[in-house]
Design an enzyme around this catalytic site. Sequence first.
Site, PDB file in Angstrom:
ATOM      1  CB  SER A 179      -0.936   0.098   1.184  1.00  0.00           C
ATOM      2  OG  SER A 179      -2.130   1.090   0.870  1.00  0.00           O
ATOM      3  CG  ASP A 287      -6.992  -2.700  -3.897  1.00  0.00           C
ATOM      4  OD1 ASP A 287      -7.689  -1.714  -3.274  1.00  0.00           O
ATOM      5  OD2 ASP A 287      -5.794  -2.865  -3.896  1.00  0.00           O
ATOM      6  CG  HIS A 317      -5.633  -1.866  -0.205  1.00  0.00           C
ATOM      7  ND1 HIS A 317      -5.216  -1.474  -1.406  1.00  0.00           N
ATOM      8  CD2 HIS A 317      -5.096  -1.383   0.743  1.00  0.00           C
ATOM      9  CE1 HIS A 317      -4.021  -0.616  -1.020  1.00  0.00           C
ATOM     10  NE2 HIS A 317      -4.408  -0.702   0.365  1.00  0.00           N
TER      11      HIS A 317
END
Length: 343
Positions: A179, A287, A317
């Site tokens: 991320s 995601d 995610h």
Amino acid sequence: MSSSSPASAVSGSAPRHVVEDCMGIVQLLSDGTVTRCLDYSHLSILRHVPSDLPVEWKDVVYDANRGLRLRMYRPTAQGVGDGANKLPVLAYFHGGGFCIASYEWPNFHAGALRLAGELPGIVLSADYRLAPEHRLPAAYEDAEAVLSWLREQVAAGAAADPWLAESADFGRVFVCGDSAGGNIAHHLAVRLGSGALLLGEPRLRVAGCVILWPYFGGEERTASESEALAVGSSEFDPGKNFDQMWRLALPLGATRDHPAANPFGPESVPLDGVPFPPVLVAKANQDRMRDRVAEYVTRLRAMGKPVELAEFEEQGHGFFVFEPFGKASDELIQVLRRFVYAG
């Protein structure tokens, strides 16, 4: 437990009030003050970490001036990392939208344990300064400081940290992250390739880049981002929290087309002529940022960059963080092992 610290000043004489409240963890007040909750125990994502994994770990200061630390992990299996069998080094940066989290979170700790023990490898899981107290590019500066610290370890030879001196192959260093950490890994690769960041130590080589569901942005919405705005249900709501975290992390007045957020934005460095090391990108197909990740891979490949894409069909995610011992995480470990040991 909470802490309060100044951020960028906000003028005005009205009574102090909350301007941004990010999941009850970080609050930005109207006078520029930031209140940060240091007790994350209320978050449902935190997981138990098994205590019987064959890995040892310790905390190390990598930037004494800023009090920044990393957690070093080394497998303990007999013969692993000894003598000629030295191990690749993974400099890993955690996610959290540049605003929250730490390597100390049980989930990130568990993931690092798995990486160290099952690749196997030396994992350097690093903290960095968080926004909005420290807006970007602070996190990038700290990531560079990790590589500078590693360079000093290489130069120190036998006087380096004993775990590194005994077990690390400094010619096989991988910059990694999930991320926001994947965003950091991308920017490190760009700065290394463009010559803006010099390692200055011939024995230290970045052999690859691992980018897990990178946190990028842009003013123009992708289809999957628009969906996130319409339907948001998780604790880490990609529609709400991601936009909010960009507001907190980017320089004041910047939009999501700022180079920190959008690698192909109008002010971003053109990447066509920038050499990249081999890159592994993990894309979670549930995601809400999947379209932006797919665009990143497509555009890098069109430029001739050596990019491998690993897709995880039923995952969202951060699945490796939320379920570090789940089946999809088992598959991810296998993919990472092939990439790191592919040479």
